[in-house]
Motif scaffolding. Sequence first.
Motif, PDB file in Angstrom:
ATOM      1  N   ALA A 150       5.507 -23.392  -0.337  1.00  0.00           N
ATOM      2  CA  ALA A 150       6.147 -23.974   1.323  1.00  0.00           C
ATOM      3  C   ALA A 150       7.549 -23.614   1.162  1.00  0.00           C
ATOM      4  CB  ALA A 150       6.015 -25.368   1.152  1.00  0.00           C
ATOM      5  N   ALA A 151       8.038 -23.017   1.996  1.00  0.00           N
ATOM      6  CA  ALA A 151       9.640 -22.842   2.297  1.00  0.00           C
ATOM      7  C   ALA A 151       9.981 -22.644   3.730  1.00  0.00           C
ATOM      8  CB  ALA A 151       9.706 -21.287   1.405  1.00  0.00           C
ATOM      9  N   PHE A 152      11.277 -22.528   3.587  1.00  0.00           N
ATOM     10  CA  PHE A 152      11.999 -22.218   5.092  1.00  0.00           C
ATOM     11  C   PHE A 152      12.504 -20.922   5.103  1.00  0.00           C
ATOM     12  CE2 PHE A 152      11.474 -26.799   4.991  1.00  0.00           C
ATOM     13  CZ  PHE A 152      10.957 -27.177   6.390  1.00  0.00           C
ATOM     14  N   SER A 153      12.480 -20.381   6.289  1.00  0.00           N
ATOM     15  CA  SER A 153      13.330 -19.309   6.659  1.00  0.00           C
ATOM     16  C   SER A 153      13.728 -19.328   8.061  1.00  0.00           C
ATOM     17  CB  SER A 153      12.121 -18.124   6.630  1.00  0.00           C
ATOM     18  OG  SER A 153      12.838 -16.711   6.477  1.00  0.00           O
ATOM     19  N   THR A 154      14.467 -18.270   8.583  1.00  0.00           N
ATOM     20  CA  THR A 154      14.964 -18.161   9.925  1.00  0.00           C
ATOM     21  C   THR A 154      14.630 -17.054  10.708  1.00  0.00           C
ATOM     22  OG1 THR A 154      17.106 -16.927   9.166  1.00  0.00           O
ATOM     23  CG2 THR A 154      17.341 -19.350   9.270  1.00  0.00           C
ATOM     24  N   ALA A 155      14.546 -17.286  11.781  1.00  0.00           N
ATOM     25  CA  ALA A 155      13.949 -16.177  12.807  1.00  0.00           C
ATOM     26  C   ALA A 155      14.538 -16.245  14.083  1.00  0.00           C
ATOM     27  CB  ALA A 155      12.485 -16.509  13.046  1.00  0.00           C
ATOM     28  N   GLU A 156      14.823 -15.396  14.726  1.00  0.00           N
ATOM     29  CA  GLU A 156      15.603 -15.322  16.162  1.00  0.00           C
ATOM     30  C   GLU A 156      14.442 -14.957  17.162  1.00  0.00           C
ATOM     31  OE1 GLU A 156      18.596 -12.279  16.615  1.00  0.00           O
ATOM     32  OE2 GLU A 156      19.638 -13.178  14.886  1.00  0.00           O
ATOM     33  N   ASP A 157      14.537 -15.622  18.323  1.00  0.00           N
ATOM     34  CA  ASP A 157      13.435 -15.280  19.327  1.00  0.00           C
ATOM     35  C   ASP A 157      14.136 -14.666  20.558  1.00  0.00           C
ATOM     36  OD1 ASP A 157      11.343 -15.360  21.153  1.00  0.00           O
ATOM     37  OD2 ASP A 157      10.857 -17.554  21.188  1.00  0.00           O
ATOM     38  N   PRO A 158      14.198 -13.512  20.812  1.00  0.00           N
ATOM     39  CA  PRO A 158      14.765 -12.713  21.814  1.00  0.00           C
ATOM     40  C   PRO A 158      14.329 -12.929  23.327  1.00  0.00           C
ATOM     41  CG  PRO A 158      13.626 -11.210  20.767  1.00  0.00           C
ATOM     42  CD  PRO A 158      13.283 -12.338  20.140  1.00  0.00           C
ATOM     43  N   LEU A 159      13.230 -13.568  23.437  1.00  0.00           N
ATOM     44  CA  LEU A 159      12.591 -13.929  24.579  1.00  0.00           C
ATOM     45  C   LEU A 159      13.162 -15.218  25.097  1.00  0.00           C
ATOM     46  CD1 LEU A 159       8.867 -12.949  24.229  1.00  0.00           C
ATOM     47  CD2 LEU A 159      10.604 -11.625  25.264  1.00  0.00           C
ATOM     48  N   ARG A 160      13.562 -16.178  24.446  1.00  0.00           N
ATOM     49  CA  ARG A 160      14.401 -17.529  24.719  1.00  0.00           C
ATOM     50  C   ARG A 160      15.560 -17.266  24.990  1.00  0.00           C
ATOM     51  NH1 ARG A 160      12.840 -22.075  20.942  1.00  0.00           N
ATOM     52  NH2 ARG A 160      13.873 -23.229  22.676  1.00  0.00           N
ATOM     53  N   CYS A 161      16.356 -16.368  24.445  1.00  0.00           N
ATOM     54  CA  CYS A 161      17.662 -16.075  24.628  1.00  0.00           C
ATOM     55  C   CYS A 161      18.074 -15.720  25.955  1.00  0.00           C
ATOM     56  CB  CYS A 161      18.191 -15.214  23.458  1.00  0.00           C
ATOM     57  SG  CYS A 161      19.847 -14.791  23.573  1.00  0.00           S
ATOM     58  N   ASN A 162      18.843 -16.637  26.751  1.00  0.00           N
ATOM     59  CA  ASN A 162      19.069 -16.074  28.070  1.00  0.00           C
ATOM     60  C   ASN A 162      20.511 -16.339  28.047  1.00  0.00           C
ATOM     61  OD1 ASN A 162      16.541 -16.155  29.168  1.00  0.00           O
ATOM     62  ND2 ASN A 162      16.388 -18.563  29.315  1.00  0.00           N
ATOM     63  N   PRO A 163      21.090 -15.617  28.990  1.00  0.00           N
ATOM     64  CA  PRO A 163      22.708 -15.685  28.952  1.00  0.00           C
ATOM     65  C   PRO A 163      23.196 -16.851  28.988  1.00  0.00           C
ATOM     66  CG  PRO A 163      21.845 -13.874  30.393  1.00  0.00           C
ATOM     67  CD  PRO A 163      20.628 -14.879  29.967  1.00  0.00           C
ATOM     68  N   GLY A 164      22.855 -17.799  29.713  1.00  0.00           N
ATOM     69  CA  GLY A 164      23.393 -19.289  30.223  1.00  0.00           C
ATOM     70  C   GLY A 164      22.935 -20.215  28.852  1.00  0.00           C
ATOM     71  N   VAL A 165      22.039 -20.047  28.197  1.00  0.00           N
ATOM     72  CA  VAL A 165      21.831 -20.845  27.102  1.00  0.00           C
ATOM     73  C   VAL A 165      22.015 -20.360  25.611  1.00  0.00           C
ATOM     74  CG1 VAL A 165      19.761 -22.274  26.438  1.00  0.00           C
ATOM     75  CG2 VAL A 165      19.777 -21.711  28.747  1.00  0.00           C
ATOM     76  N   GLU A 166      23.060 -20.583  25.279  1.00  0.00           N
ATOM     77  CA  GLU A 166      23.782 -19.920  24.128  1.00  0.00           C
ATOM     78  C   GLU A 166      22.801 -20.601  22.780  1.00  0.00           C
ATOM     79  OE1 GLU A 166      27.230 -18.675  23.214  1.00  0.00           O
ATOM     80  OE2 GLU A 166      27.679 -18.037  25.315  1.00  0.00           O
ATOM     81  N   THR A 167      22.465 -21.863  22.815  1.00  0.00           N
ATOM     82  CA  THR A 167      21.854 -22.292  21.746  1.00  0.00           C
ATOM     83  C   THR A 167      20.333 -21.858  21.374  1.00  0.00           C
ATOM     84  OG1 THR A 167      20.824 -24.274  22.954  1.00  0.00           O
ATOM     85  CG2 THR A 167      23.036 -24.618  21.575  1.00  0.00           C
ATOM     86  N   ALA A 168      19.612 -21.176  22.366  1.00  0.00           N
ATOM     87  CA  ALA A 168      18.422 -20.452  22.380  1.00  0.00           C
ATOM     88  C   ALA A 168      18.685 -19.143  21.367  1.00  0.00           C
ATOM     89  CB  ALA A 168      17.832 -20.237  23.672  1.00  0.00           C
ATOM     90  N   CYS A 169      19.959 -18.746  21.754  1.00  0.00           N
ATOM     91  CA  CYS A 169      19.997 -17.218  20.754  1.00  0.00           C
ATOM     92  C   CYS A 169      20.259 -17.493  19.441  1.00  0.00           C
ATOM     93  CB  CYS A 169      21.445 -16.694  21.452  1.00  0.00           C
ATOM     94  SG  CYS A 169      21.099 -16.186  23.258  1.00  0.00           S
ATOM     95  N   ASP A 170      20.643 -18.536  18.909  1.00  0.00           N
ATOM     96  CA  ASP A 170      20.983 -18.783  17.423  1.00  0.00           C
ATOM     97  C   ASP A 170      19.494 -18.891  16.642  1.00  0.00           C
ATOM     98  OD1 ASP A 170      23.366 -19.063  18.075  1.00  0.00           O
ATOM     99  OD2 ASP A 170      23.275 -21.227  18.098  1.00  0.00           O
TER     100      ASP A 170
END
Length: 100
Positions: free
Chosen positions: A28-48
Amino acid sequence: MRQLALRSTFARGFRAPSAAENGVGGLAAFSTAEDPLRCNPGVETACDPAAIAVITSPNPALEPERSRSLNFGIIWDPLPRTSISVDFWQIKRKNEINQN
């Protein structure tokens, strides 16, 4: 001929499965991933990149990975400070252990 050199290698490789891959506990481990569909120009936290959990189940029936590699080549030095080389290589793998 002094200007011509031939070379070749043959090798065999071996990698046994780790305890997390064929043991009884898994990993069991943790990794990071980006979700480009949730990244909107007005919501910067969704782009992290967000942390996601990764769980790997072991497989006690895994066999070791094996490989064979072949390499040969020619080097030609027609002039001082000039060399031309041609190489051929081939790698074959069996029982490759991949994440599902």
